[in-house]
Design a protein around this motif. Structure first.
Motif, PDB file in Angstrom:
ATOM      1  N   SER A  93       0.844  -1.203   0.000  1.00 53.65           N
ATOM      2  CA  SER A  93       0.000   0.000   0.000  1.00 53.65           C
ATOM      3  C   SER A  93       0.874   1.245   0.000  1.00 53.65           C
ATOM      4  O   SER A  93       0.645   2.189  -0.759  1.00 53.65           O
ATOM      5  N   SER A  94       1.906   1.235   0.843  1.00 55.71           N
ATOM      6  CA  SER A  94       2.819   2.377   0.935  1.00 55.71           C
ATOM      7  C   SER A  94       3.601   2.570  -0.368  1.00 55.71           C
ATOM      8  O   SER A  94       3.738   3.692  -0.862  1.00 55.71           O
ATOM      9  N   MET A  97       1.327   3.916  -3.147  1.00 55.46           N
ATOM     10  CA  MET A  97       1.052   5.337  -2.905  1.00 55.46           C
ATOM     11  C   MET A  97       2.249   6.195  -3.287  1.00 55.46           C
ATOM     12  O   MET A  97       2.109   7.187  -4.018  1.00 55.46           O
ATOM     13  N   PHE A 103       1.036   9.987  -0.196  1.00 54.31           N
ATOM     14  CA  PHE A 103       0.962   9.026   0.905  1.00 54.31           C
ATOM     15  C   PHE A 103      -0.128   9.498   1.857  1.00 54.31           C
ATOM     16  O   PHE A 103      -0.130  10.645   2.287  1.00 54.31           O
ATOM     17  N   SER A 104      -1.077   8.606   2.170  1.00 56.95           N
ATOM     18  CA  SER A 104      -2.209   8.975   3.009  1.00 56.95           C
ATOM     19  C   SER A 104      -2.424   7.944   4.110  1.00 56.95           C
ATOM     20  O   SER A 104      -2.770   6.797   3.831  1.00 56.95           O
ATOM     21  N   GLU A 107      -6.100   6.777   4.082  1.00 53.97           N
ATOM     22  CA  GLU A 107      -6.414   5.722   3.110  1.00 53.97           C
ATOM     23  C   GLU A 107      -5.808   4.391   3.529  1.00 53.97           C
ATOM     24  O   GLU A 107      -6.394   3.329   3.312  1.00 53.97           O
ATOM     25  N   PHE A 112      -6.801   0.309   1.503  1.00 55.23           N
ATOM     26  CA  PHE A 112      -6.305   0.968   0.293  1.00 55.23           C
ATOM     27  C   PHE A 112      -6.553   0.124  -0.950  1.00 55.23           C
ATOM     28  O   PHE A 112      -6.110  -1.031  -1.041  1.00 55.23           O
ATOM     29  N   TRP A 113      -7.271   0.704  -1.896  1.00 62.34           N
ATOM     30  CA  TRP A 113      -7.540   0.111  -3.206  1.00 62.34           C
ATOM     31  C   TRP A 113      -7.897  -1.373  -3.063  1.00 62.34           C
ATOM     32  O   TRP A 113      -8.676  -1.762  -2.214  1.00 62.34           O
TER      33      TRP A 113
END
Length: 321
Positions: A93-94, A97, A103-104, A107, A112-113
């Protein structure tokens, strides 16, 4: 490995293609390439129904393969699942992003997604560590999971995903623990009305992925169980070629990596630059079925190759299984 393993891996491959097709169509829709052709629009609609079976099938298979955990093994079980599912979730995820220039934290902790699936699956395993699915009370848990599956108000993103999908995980675990269920379906040809249940639901009830109605939940349950049953029966009757067999098992081995990477690959495969360089929009208009199939297959094999290569490294193997 026996036929039993093969039929599960075939269904896993089926589910992977369903997810990749769905996300491919989503990217094409973002580039306004779906509404321009009746065929593409129909493929897009089909992809929604396809993924509506594929994701529950992933959960069902995970539940089916789940093994009860001893009381003294719970801590090691949690650690194992955290390394297997949460570590890849946070790392990839990081990375996705950051590769996109943002970067959130919000989220990251909302699911994430497409990687929300890893977090939801982690909690499915952890919650199930305290359940003996061979006991009758497991059916009450299944009913409860079904009833709360549509609850969304006030739930954080990551908890919401677990609550929504746990029903299918529990269904798989119960089918494994109570083998007589499948025998009963076969003996009395119940798979016929179960298929009809799904066909009728498709015909009369509008389907929204991740927001299905109770009727659709039942219909999807029916088609998932029937697909599992038929895949098992067919692989027992058919003599699977050894090369095909090993190829399917290999895909199953790398299925987690393929799932994790496919969306990331799509970002570049269907970027504005790629669409222009490879004339994808023109190809979609002229040969839509071949072009979309090609995109899905290319994505699939790129992810397979990348997963195989990354898994040769100890860190890569830890992250991608």
């Amino acid at each position: 490995m026996g036929n039993r393993k093969i039929h599960i891996e075939i269904l896993r491959c089926f589910s992977l293609f369903g997810v990749i097709l769905f996300h491919t169509m989503g990217f094409l829709d973002d580039h306004h390439m779906v509404d321009g052709s009746h065929i593409v629009f129909e493929i897009n609609k089909f992809s929604v129904y396809f993924v509506g079976i594929a994701v529950p099938m992933f959960m069902f298979i995970s539940g089916y393969l789940y093994r009860p955990v001893g009381k003294h093994d719970v801590i090691s079980f949690v650690k194992k699942k955290a390394l297997r599912l949460l570590l890849p979730y946070f790392v990839f995820s990081s990375l996705i992003m950051l590769s996109g220039g943002f970067f959130s934290i919000k989220e990251l902790f909302q699911g994430f997604w497409h990687l929300w699936f890893l977090w939801a699956l982690f909690w499915c395993f952890i919650f199930s560590a305290f359940i003996d699915f061979s006991k009758k009370y497991a059916f009450a848990i299944l009913l409860f999971a079904f009833l709360i599956g549509g609850v969304k108000v006030g739930l954080p993103g990551l908890i919401k995903d677990f609550v929504q999908w746990y029903y299918f995980f529990a269904l798989g675990a119960i089918v494994r623990a109570h083998a007589q269920i499948l025998e009963y379906i076969k003996q009395y040809y119940l798979w016929i009305p179960m298929i009809l249940c799904y066909v009728i639901a498709v015909s009369i009830v509008p389907f929204q992925y991740r927001s299905p109605s109770a009727i659709y939940e039942l219909a999807i349950s029916a088609i998932v169980v029937v697909s599992f049953l038929l895949a098992e029966a067919l692989t027992k009757k058919m003599q699977v070629n050894e090369f095909i067999k090993q190829s399917i098992l290999s895909v199953g081995k790398y299925s987690m990596g393929i799932y994790i990477l496919h969306f990331w690959i799509l970002i570049y495969l269907l970027s504005t630059t790629s669409i222009r360089v490879f004339h994808i929009e023109a190809l979609i208009q002229r040969i839509p079925v071949l072009t979309i199939s090609g995109l899905v297959i290319v994505n699939f094999f790129l992810c397979y190759i990348l997963t195989a290569l990354i898994s040769k490294n100890k860190i890569g193997k830890l992250l991608l299984g």
